[in-house]
Design an enzyme around this catalytic site. Structure first.
Site, mmCIF file in Angstrom:
data_model
loop_
_atom_site.group_PDB
_atom_site.id
_atom_site.type_symbol
_atom_site.label_atom_id
_atom_site.label_comp_id
_atom_site.label_asym_id
_atom_site.label_seq_id
_atom_site.Cartn_x
_atom_site.Cartn_y
_atom_site.Cartn_z
ATOM 1 N N LYS A 1 68.496 84.721 -66.926
ATOM 2 C CA LYS A 1 67.148 84.170 -66.786
ATOM 3 C C LYS A 1 67.226 82.648 -66.674
ATOM 4 C CE LYS A 1 62.681 83.833 -69.006
ATOM 5 N NZ LYS A 1 61.920 83.944 -70.236
ATOM 6 N N PHE B 1 54.641 98.539 -37.852
ATOM 7 C CA PHE B 1 53.314 98.155 -38.318
ATOM 8 C C PHE B 1 53.208 96.643 -38.268
ATOM 9 C CE2 PHE B 1 50.324 101.212 -40.268
ATOM 10 C CZ PHE B 1 50.928 102.360 -39.796
ATOM 11 N N ASP C 1 60.089 88.613 -46.116
ATOM 12 C CA ASP C 1 60.792 87.933 -45.033
ATOM 13 C C ASP C 1 61.997 87.156 -45.537
ATOM 14 O OD1 ASP C 1 59.191 88.782 -42.892
ATOM 15 O OD2 ASP C 1 57.607 87.402 -43.511
ATOM 16 N N ASN D 1 55.107 91.321 -52.695
ATOM 17 C CA ASN D 1 53.804 91.139 -52.041
ATOM 18 C C ASN D 1 52.864 92.255 -52.484
ATOM 19 O OD1 ASN D 1 54.087 93.463 -50.146
ATOM 20 N ND2 ASN D 1 55.810 92.247 -49.422
ATOM 21 N N LYS E 1 54.901 91.249 -31.476
ATOM 22 C CA LYS E 1 55.891 92.015 -32.262
ATOM 23 C C LYS E 1 56.489 93.157 -31.455
ATOM 24 C CE LYS E 1 54.418 90.639 -36.698
ATOM 25 N NZ LYS E 1 53.556 90.773 -37.834
ATOM 26 N N PRO F 1 67.253 90.706 -43.474
ATOM 27 C CA PRO F 1 67.449 91.422 -42.208
ATOM 28 C C PRO F 1 66.147 92.067 -41.763
ATOM 29 C CG PRO F 1 68.377 92.661 -44.063
ATOM 30 C CD PRO F 1 67.937 91.332 -44.607
ATOM 31 N N ASP F 2 65.958 92.155 -40.443
ATOM 32 C CA ASP F 2 64.776 92.849 -39.922
ATOM 33 C C ASP F 2 65.162 94.318 -39.716
ATOM 34 O OD1 ASP F 2 62.773 93.992 -38.247
ATOM 35 O OD2 ASP F 2 62.099 91.955 -37.784
HETATM 36 N N1 CTP Z 1 59.892 94.809 -40.784
HETATM 37 C C1 CTP Z 1 61.150 95.221 -41.128
HETATM 38 N N2 CTP Z 1 62.021 94.348 -41.706
HETATM 39 C C2 CTP Z 1 61.646 93.080 -41.952
HETATM 40 C C3 CTP Z 1 60.352 92.636 -41.616
HETATM 41 C C4 CTP Z 1 59.489 93.541 -41.034
HETATM 42 O O1 CTP Z 1 61.471 96.401 -40.903
HETATM 43 N N3 CTP Z 1 62.514 92.251 -42.512
HETATM 44 C C5 CTP Z 1 58.980 95.757 -40.121
HETATM 45 C C6 CTP Z 1 57.781 96.146 -40.921
HETATM 46 O O2 CTP Z 1 58.049 97.333 -41.664
HETATM 47 C C7 CTP Z 1 56.739 96.372 -39.846
HETATM 48 C C8 CTP Z 1 57.107 95.387 -38.768
HETATM 49 O O3 CTP Z 1 58.484 95.085 -38.979
HETATM 50 O O4 CTP Z 1 56.844 97.650 -39.269
HETATM 51 C C9 CTP Z 1 56.312 94.113 -38.772
HETATM 52 O O5 CTP Z 1 56.272 93.568 -40.070
HETATM 53 P P1 CTP Z 1 55.477 92.223 -40.360
HETATM 54 O O6 CTP Z 1 55.735 91.810 -41.759
HETATM 55 O O7 CTP Z 1 54.070 92.391 -39.900
HETATM 56 O O8 CTP Z 1 56.168 91.246 -39.334
HETATM 57 P P2 CTP Z 1 57.309 90.205 -39.462
HETATM 58 O O9 CTP Z 1 58.424 90.633 -38.578
HETATM 59 O O10 CTP Z 1 57.674 89.979 -40.873
HETATM 60 O O11 CTP Z 1 56.619 88.930 -38.808
HETATM 61 P P3 CTP Z 1 55.556 87.862 -39.441
HETATM 62 O O12 CTP Z 1 55.874 87.791 -40.903
HETATM 63 O O13 CTP Z 1 55.842 86.646 -38.693
HETATM 64 O O14 CTP Z 1 54.198 88.413 -39.172
#
Ligand code: CTP
Length: 408
Positions: free
Chosen positions: A295, A333, A285, A216, A347, A313-314
């Site tokens: 390739k 963030f 995500d 991104n 969030k 993973p989040d």
């Molecule tokens: N984040 C993370 N790991 C992920 C996704 C997000 O640690 N896999 C953290 C980001 O670093 C940020 C926060 O979660 O601090 C929110 O990230 P954002 O991309 O805005 O949110 P998402 O959880 O991805 O939700 P959406 O894409 O639905 O907005």
């Protein structure tokens, strides 16, 4: 990152003692002036043999002082007048001999005299050593450096590398921009002194095959600015960075990763060792369920390959679920394109963190300025728009206010 205005209202006495590194002091004077400081140069006799006062006067727009017998001061006391006006005295280069003079409290020349005569509680002294590596390593120099430190002087560097004498080792003076940034950092309030801060920054890159992937537009600038601001505030900072082309802020420990899974693997063992976790990374995500080993080639059918994705993973939510004793104070963030505060509040609950910092993702990615809204249980608070480093400093101050120290 621009330093413009960072030293506004600061009056710096820039002292030069003898050494080849005097040529870098000319650049330093320029950097300090560009950062908004007024700069008064004071040179020793030896320094005047390496670079002329004319150069330093032209760069700073102020006459240079080189002698305690200078008759330009009506009271004939340049050592008193110059030291009373200073926000800080910076000696760059500081030669081995000059550091020895400081250690002994000698006052043979105007520069050492004014260092001794300065009001020690009010006018800090910073020195940037510059000398041959053998001189630096000599027990006498090390003893003197330890003494000036014990007397409250801040020693900047030295760096290791190629020396003017052709040898390689410790003793090089820091570069002008590094010294400027050290000075800017010196003036920041130490609101996170001794705290440990972990930051994620940048995008992640999820491989499709060895030559392609999805990522991104995150530049990492906000996360790097937060790492820098936390270090300036006195914290020990670890920065886990996705693929970005940014210089590591001074004093920050950096771990480079590529994918979300690597970022999680780097963050988890660190998280329990840090009191504060700021997740600014724009983590992808999803990732391709399987990265192809080779390739992926067009097969001539005109059909695009079908890619299956799995969720990453989040990282923030995982850290926020650590047991209370291991869990750092978590700051997330939220990069949103619309309904910024509503999404940020979602969030806050979904990730189980005490603070979400919301911004307008598309408006800020890659840019140097930003606008932030802090969202927590108590409500919302907007930080005035500004450059990312100023916002990062304001955010660090907010975090320091909200984050209690962990019980020992
Ligand atoms: N984040 C993370 N790991 C992920 C996704 C997000 O640690 N896999 C953290 C980001 O670093 C940020 C926060 O979660 O601090 C929110 O990230 P954002 O991309 O805005 O949110 P998402 O959880 O991805 O939700 P959406 O894409 O639905 O907005």
């Amino acid at each position: 990152m621009s330093a413009s205005g960072a030293l506004a209202h600061k009056h710096i006495v820039l002292g030069l003692s003898g050494g080849v590194a005097c040529y870098k002091a000319a650049d330093l004077a320029r950097e300090l002036v560009k950062a908004g400081a007024t700069v008064q140069v004071v040179m020793t006799d030896a320094a005047c043999r390496f670079i002329t006062p004319v150069t330093m006067q032209a760069l700073t727009n102020h006459p240079v002082y080189a002698s305690q017998w200078d008759g330009r001061e009506p009271n004939h006391m340049p050592h008193i007048n110059l030291s009373r006006e200073a926000s800080a005295i910076v000696v760059a280069p500081a030669s081995a001999d000059f550091i020895a003079q400081l250690a002994q409290g000698r006052a043979d020349e105007l520069l050492s005299l004014l260092c001794l005569a300065r009001p020690i509680e009010r006018v800090p002294l910073l020195v940037a050593p510059a000398m041959n590596r053998e001189m630096w390593a000599h027990p006498a120099t090390q003893r003197n450096v330890a003494q000036v430190r014990a007397d409250g002087t801040t020693v900047l560097g030295p760096a290791a590398g190629d020396q003017a004498c052709g040898e390689i080792g410790d003793g090089r003076m820091l570069e002008a921009e590094e010294l400027r940034d050290e000075l800017i950092a010196f003036f920041q309030p130490k609101v996170l002194a001794g705290r440990d801060v972990l930051v994620t920054a940048g995008p992640t890159f999820e491989a499709i095959d060895p030559v392609r992937g999805i990522t991104n537009h995150s530049s990492g600038k906000m996360g790097f600015a937060i790492a820098r601001a936390a270090a300036e505030a006195g914290a020990r900072v670890t920065l886990v960075a996705g693929p970005v082309h940014l210089a590591t802020p001074r004093g920050v420990r950096r771990i480079d990763v590529t994918s979300a899974e690597q970022m999680l693997a780097a963050v988890l063992p660190e998280a329990t060792l840090h009191e504060i976790f700021v997740a600014t990374a724009a983590v992808a995500d999803w990732r391709p369920a399987q990265a192809a080993g080779q390739k992926i080639k067009k097969d001539g059918s005109g059909q695009a390959p079908t890619l299956a994705f799995v969720e990453n993973p989040d990282i923030l939510a995982t850290v926020a679920k650590l047991p209370p004793g291991d869990r750092p104070f978590c700051v997330g963030f939220a990069a949103e394109s619309h309904d910024i505060v509503r999404h940020a509040r979602d969030k806050l609950a979904r990730k189980g963190v005490p603070l979400i910092v919301a911004n307008n993702g598309p408006a800020t990615f890659g840019r140097d300025d930003n606008a932030l809204v802090l969202v927590d249980a108590a409500g919302e608070r907007e930080l005035p728009p500004g450059d990312k480093l100023s916002l990062a400093r304001a955010l660090v101050a907010e975090i320091a206010l909200r984050c209690p120290r962990r019980a020992a």
